[in-house]
Design a protein around this motif. Structure first.
Motif, PDB file in Angstrom:
ATOM      1  N   UNK A   1       0.857  -1.182   0.000  1.00 51.33           N
ATOM      2  CA  UNK A   1       0.000   0.000   0.000  1.00 51.33           C
ATOM      3  C   UNK A   1       0.891   1.229   0.000  1.00 51.33           C
ATOM      4  N   UNK A   2       0.621   2.134  -0.955  1.00 51.50           N
ATOM      5  CA  UNK A   2       1.390   3.370  -1.070  1.00 51.50           C
ATOM      6  C   UNK A   2       0.427   4.545  -1.124  1.00 51.50           C
ATOM      7  N   UNK A   3       0.952   5.731  -0.875  1.00 54.32           N
ATOM      8  CA  UNK A   3       0.144   6.954  -0.956  1.00 54.32           C
ATOM      9  C   UNK A   3       0.888   7.966  -1.807  1.00 54.32           C
ATOM     10  N   UNK A   4       0.134   8.630  -2.691  1.00 55.85           N
ATOM     11  CA  UNK A   4       0.740   9.616  -3.582  1.00 55.85           C
ATOM     12  C   UNK A   4      -0.298  10.668  -3.971  1.00 55.85           C
ATOM     13  N   UNK A   5       0.165  11.883  -4.225  1.00 51.09           N
ATOM     14  CA  UNK A   5      -0.753  12.904  -4.738  1.00 51.09           C
ATOM     15  C   UNK A   5      -1.059  12.630  -6.209  1.00 51.09           C
ATOM     16  N   UNK A   6      -2.155  13.193  -6.690  1.00 51.50           N
ATOM     17  CA  UNK A   6      -2.503  13.124  -8.112  1.00 51.50           C
ATOM     18  C   UNK A   6      -1.276  13.556  -8.903  1.00 51.50           C
ATOM     19  N   UNK A   7      -0.800  12.701  -9.808  1.00 57.76           N
ATOM     20  CA  UNK A   7       0.496  12.929 -10.439  1.00 57.76           C
ATOM     21  C   UNK A   7       0.421  13.507 -11.845  1.00 57.76           C
ATOM     22  N   UNK A   8      -0.746  13.540 -12.435  1.00 53.65           N
ATOM     23  CA  UNK A   8      -0.857  14.128 -13.775  1.00 53.65           C
ATOM     24  C   UNK A   8      -1.031  15.639 -13.655  1.00 53.65           C
ATOM     25  N   UNK A   9      -0.783  16.328 -14.739  1.00 52.78           N
ATOM     26  CA  UNK A   9      -0.964  17.779 -14.721  1.00 52.78           C
ATOM     27  C   UNK A   9      -2.424  18.124 -14.943  1.00 52.78           C
ATOM     28  N   UNK A  10      -2.896  19.116 -14.223  1.00 47.02           N
ATOM     29  CA  UNK A  10      -4.252  19.618 -14.424  1.00 47.02           C
ATOM     30  C   UNK A  10      -5.325  18.678 -13.914  1.00 47.02           C
ATOM     31  N   UNK A  11      -6.520  18.878 -14.451  1.00 50.41           N
ATOM     32  CA  UNK A  11      -7.708  18.143 -14.039  1.00 50.41           C
ATOM     33  C   UNK A  11      -8.042  17.099 -15.089  1.00 50.41           C
ATOM     34  N   UNK A  12      -8.476  15.938 -14.631  1.00 49.80           N
ATOM     35  CA  UNK A  12      -8.967  14.904 -15.550  1.00 49.80           C
ATOM     36  C   UNK A  12     -10.402  14.614 -15.150  1.00 49.80           C
ATOM     37  N   UNK A  13     -11.326  15.037 -16.011  1.00 44.90           N
ATOM     38  CA  UNK A  13     -12.752  14.892 -15.727  1.00 44.90           C
ATOM     39  C   UNK A  13     -13.291  13.707 -16.516  1.00 44.90           C
ATOM     40  N   UNK A  14     -13.705  12.656 -15.805  1.00 46.03           N
ATOM     41  CA  UNK A  14     -14.246  11.453 -16.443  1.00 46.03           C
ATOM     42  C   UNK A  14     -15.768  11.524 -16.595  1.00 46.03           C
ATOM     43  N   UNK A  15     -16.369  12.570 -16.068  1.00 46.93           N
ATOM     44  CA  UNK A  15     -17.824  12.668 -16.078  1.00 46.93           C
ATOM     45  C   UNK A  15     -18.417  12.159 -14.773  1.00 46.93           C
ATOM     46  N   UNK A  16     -17.939  11.037 -14.291  1.00 52.17           N
ATOM     47  CA  UNK A  16     -18.429  10.466 -13.040  1.00 52.17           C
ATOM     48  C   UNK A  16     -17.529  10.834 -11.856  1.00 52.17           C
ATOM     49  N   UNK A  17     -16.320  11.330 -12.128  1.00 54.31           N
ATOM     50  CA  UNK A  17     -15.400  11.800 -11.093  1.00 54.31           C
ATOM     51  C   UNK A  17     -14.371  12.713 -11.753  1.00 54.31           C
ATOM     52  N   UNK A  18     -13.853  13.642 -10.956  1.00 57.46           N
ATOM     53  CA  UNK A  18     -12.761  14.514 -11.407  1.00 57.46           C
ATOM     54  C   UNK A  18     -11.533  14.242 -10.548  1.00 57.46           C
ATOM     55  N   UNK A  19     -10.413  13.967 -11.208  1.00 57.41           N
ATOM     56  CA  UNK A  19      -9.132  13.890 -10.512  1.00 57.41           C
ATOM     57  C   UNK A  19      -8.464  15.231 -10.736  1.00 57.41           C
ATOM     58  N   UNK A  20      -7.947  15.816  -9.648  1.00 59.89           N
ATOM     59  CA  UNK A  20      -7.390  17.161  -9.760  1.00 59.89           C
ATOM     60  C   UNK A  20      -6.255  17.365  -8.767  1.00 59.89           C
ATOM     61  N   UNK A  21      -5.450  18.403  -9.014  1.00 63.85           N
ATOM     62  CA  UNK A  21      -4.356  18.691  -8.092  1.00 63.85           C
ATOM     63  C   UNK A  21      -4.878  18.770  -6.657  1.00 63.85           C
TER      64      UNK A  21
END
Length: 157
Positions: A33-53
């Protein structure tokens, strides 16, 4: 004492898709088990969830299972849900964990009301069923197992 860190390497189609640093939370020899911040740049909106900084991912990798489960929380700690990647079992080394993405994914909302099978078209187009029928069968079985766990409310890692 400083917590151990590893580099997570996600491979898809024989190429590195993404690589990022993560802190080790636990390792029992089977599940890392590891923990990390969102690693991609900007926001990724899938419609059902948003991954963001600011989002934080607590990721579970198994050496003997064909999937990885990633708990996603917003910067304020609110649970967004779980994003599950169907993968070959993780290869865990001293300073990195390598997982091969097999295209199938599952999303489970925080309250468990939405369970979405994702990317089945990409999986079919990947040719894995023709190249490696056993791996393809294991991948589909892993997705089915994850969906069953989610629908039965047993998604608490």
């Amino acid at each position: 004492m400083r917590a151990r860190s590893v580099e997570v390497v996600l491979v898809k189609g024989g190429r590195t898709k993404i690589r990022y640093a993560a802190g080790v939370v636990a390792d029992d020899g089977t599940r890392l088990t590891v923990r990390a911040p969102w690693s991609a740049e900007g926001v990724r909106d899938f419609g059902f969830v948003r991954f963001e900084p600011g989002d934080v991912f607590t990721e579970h990798y198994w050496r003997d299972r064909w999937y990885a489960v990633k708990e996603v929380r917003s910067a304020d700690g609110t649970l967004k849900g779980w994003y599950c990647d169907v993968t070959r079992p993780a290869e865990v080394g001293a300073d990195e964990v390598v997982v091969e993405d097999l295209d199938l994914d599952l999303w489970v909302s925080a309250d468990g009301s939405r369970v979405l099978r994702l990317d089945e078209d990409e999986f079919a187009a990947s040719g894995l069923a023709e190249r490696d029928p056993e791996a393809a069968a294991r991948a589909v079985a892993a997705l089915d197992e994850l969906e069953l766990l989610a629908r039965e409310g047993r998604f608490s890692w």
